[in-house]
Scaffold this active site. Structure first.
Site, PDB file in Angstrom:
ATOM      1  N   GLY A  71      -3.492 -15.020 -16.557  1.00 33.52           N
ATOM      2  CA  GLY A  71      -3.134 -13.694 -16.076  1.00 33.52           C
ATOM      3  C   GLY A  71      -4.355 -12.846 -15.785  1.00 33.52           C
ATOM      4  N   ALA A  96      -0.561 -15.886 -12.346  1.00 35.66           N
ATOM      5  CA  ALA A  96       0.241 -14.772 -11.860  1.00 35.66           C
ATOM      6  C   ALA A  96      -0.564 -13.500 -11.977  1.00 35.66           C
ATOM      7  CB  ALA A  96       1.550 -14.643 -12.642  1.00 35.66           C
ATOM      8  N   SER A  97      -0.502 -12.668 -10.956  1.00 37.71           N
ATOM      9  CA  SER A  97      -1.162 -11.370 -11.043  1.00 37.71           C
ATOM     10  C   SER A  97      -0.433 -10.469 -12.012  1.00 37.71           C
ATOM     11  CB  SER A  97      -1.217 -10.715  -9.658  1.00 37.71           C
ATOM     12  OG  SER A  97       0.086 -10.540  -9.127  1.00 37.71           O
ATOM     13  N   ASN A  98       0.832 -10.796 -12.289  1.00 38.21           N
ATOM     14  CA  ASN A  98       1.624 -10.007 -13.228  1.00 38.21           C
ATOM     15  C   ASN A  98       2.756 -10.886 -13.746  1.00 38.21           C
ATOM     16  OD1 ASN A  98       3.443  -8.009 -14.392  1.00 38.21           O
ATOM     17  ND2 ASN A  98       2.235  -6.486 -13.289  1.00 38.21           N
ATOM     18  N   PHE A  99       2.906 -10.984 -15.057  1.00 34.78           N
ATOM     19  CA  PHE A  99       3.910 -11.864 -15.653  1.00 34.78           C
ATOM     20  C   PHE A  99       5.204 -11.139 -15.997  1.00 34.78           C
ATOM     21  CE2 PHE A  99       0.258 -14.590 -16.195  1.00 34.78           C
ATOM     22  CZ  PHE A  99       0.803 -15.856 -16.029  1.00 34.78           C
ATOM     23  N   HIS A 131      -3.617   2.346 -13.006  1.00 35.28           N
ATOM     24  CA  HIS A 131      -3.819   1.608 -14.249  1.00 35.28           C
ATOM     25  C   HIS A 131      -4.706   2.397 -15.206  1.00 35.28           C
ATOM     26  CE1 HIS A 131      -2.293  -1.863 -11.955  1.00 35.28           C
ATOM     27  NE2 HIS A 131      -2.010  -2.380 -13.140  1.00 35.28           N
ATOM     28  N   LYS A 135      -9.360  -0.943 -17.016  1.00 33.18           N
ATOM     29  CA  LYS A 135      -9.173  -2.031 -16.050  1.00 33.18           C
ATOM     30  C   LYS A 135     -10.375  -2.090 -15.120  1.00 33.18           C
ATOM     31  CE  LYS A 135      -5.892  -4.088 -12.797  1.00 33.18           C
ATOM     32  NZ  LYS A 135      -6.027  -5.399 -13.456  1.00 33.18           N
ATOM     33  N   GLY A 141      -4.540  -7.027  -9.206  1.00 28.03           N
ATOM     34  CA  GLY A 141      -3.987  -8.273  -8.678  1.00 28.03           C
ATOM     35  C   GLY A 141      -2.557  -8.104  -8.220  1.00 28.03           C
TER      36      GLY A 141
END
Length: 233
Positions: A71, A96-99, A131, A135, A141
């Site tokens: 991730g 994945a850019s986001n799960f 965000h 970050k 992503g």
């Protein structure tokens, strides 16, 4: 299931909590100071490390026949290399850019809306992501995945950060406080606007999705996505 954590920051610790609550064992907690790794002690690895460490972590796992879930964002210039290595080693890999389940549904909505808007060029699309201040990469992503989904389903050719030119999807990235993640897609003309938005209230959804992906991938071979894990089509 024995899970190794590559990266033991806020996300790593939350993944640990979720994994333990689901009856799994944490086989290793690996950070930049780790000198030796016992791959025989793990069934699957979850990588939420730093952009400059991600590819090395992924390739090391694949070379040791360990399925890996990643991730980490900001390393995708090496993504094709990771895919090639996974296929060469007959391994298993998910990036994945986001799960988050909600975000992956949002990805599908974004693609569908882009198809609907394709024949309405008077609407100009833009993306905003917000965000937390820790970050490091920008845009996120997730925002890049959203932009790529629009490009695949429209006449837009590229995305750019803070740049709005013809045929380009502009992405605005903001870093505010402890914001877990907010992503907005906006289609606007001089008459009205259409907007879809996903707002994460905390990071637990990301961690749960990563553990779910780890549970799913054990015993499989190939390069997969969260669409496979969640059976989204």
């Amino acid at each position: 299931m024995r899970i190794a954590l590559f990266g033991y920051g806020k996300m790593g610790k939350m993944i640990e909590q979720i994994a333990l609550s689901r009856g799994h064992e944490i086989a290793a907690r690996i950070d930049e100071n780790t000198e030796q790794i016992d791959f025989d002690a793990m069934d699957v690895a979850i990588d939420f490390s730093m952009p400059n460490a991600a590819y090395n972590n992924i390739s090391t796992c694949l070379n040791n026949n360990i399925p890996v879930i990643s991730g980490t964002t900001g390393w995708l210039d090496r993504y094709d290399d990771a895919v090639s290595l996974c296929n060469k080693n007959n391994g298993a890999f998910i990036y994945a850019s986001n799960f988050s389940l909600g975000v992956n549904i949002f990805f599908e909505l974004n693609n569908y809306l882009a198809k609907m808007m394709q024949n309405l060029p008077e609407y100009k699309v833009s993306i905003e992501e917000i965000h937390h201040t820790q970050k490091l990469d920008a845009p996120s992503g997730t925002a890049i995945t959203l932009a790529e989904g629009i490009i695949e389903n429209s006449d837009y050719g590229q995305w750019k950060l803070d740049e709005d030119t013809q045929g380009t999807i502009p992405i605005t990235a903001k870093r505010i406080g402890q914001t877990p993640g907010t992503h907005t897609i906006d289609y606007t003309n001089n008459i009205d606007s259409i907007e879809i938005k996903h707002t994460a209230h905390n990071r637990e959804g990301f961690a749960l999705g990563a553990v779910t992906a780890a549970e799913w991938i054990v015993g499989k071979k190939g390069v997969f996505s969260m669409r496979d894990v969640l059976n989204l089509g």
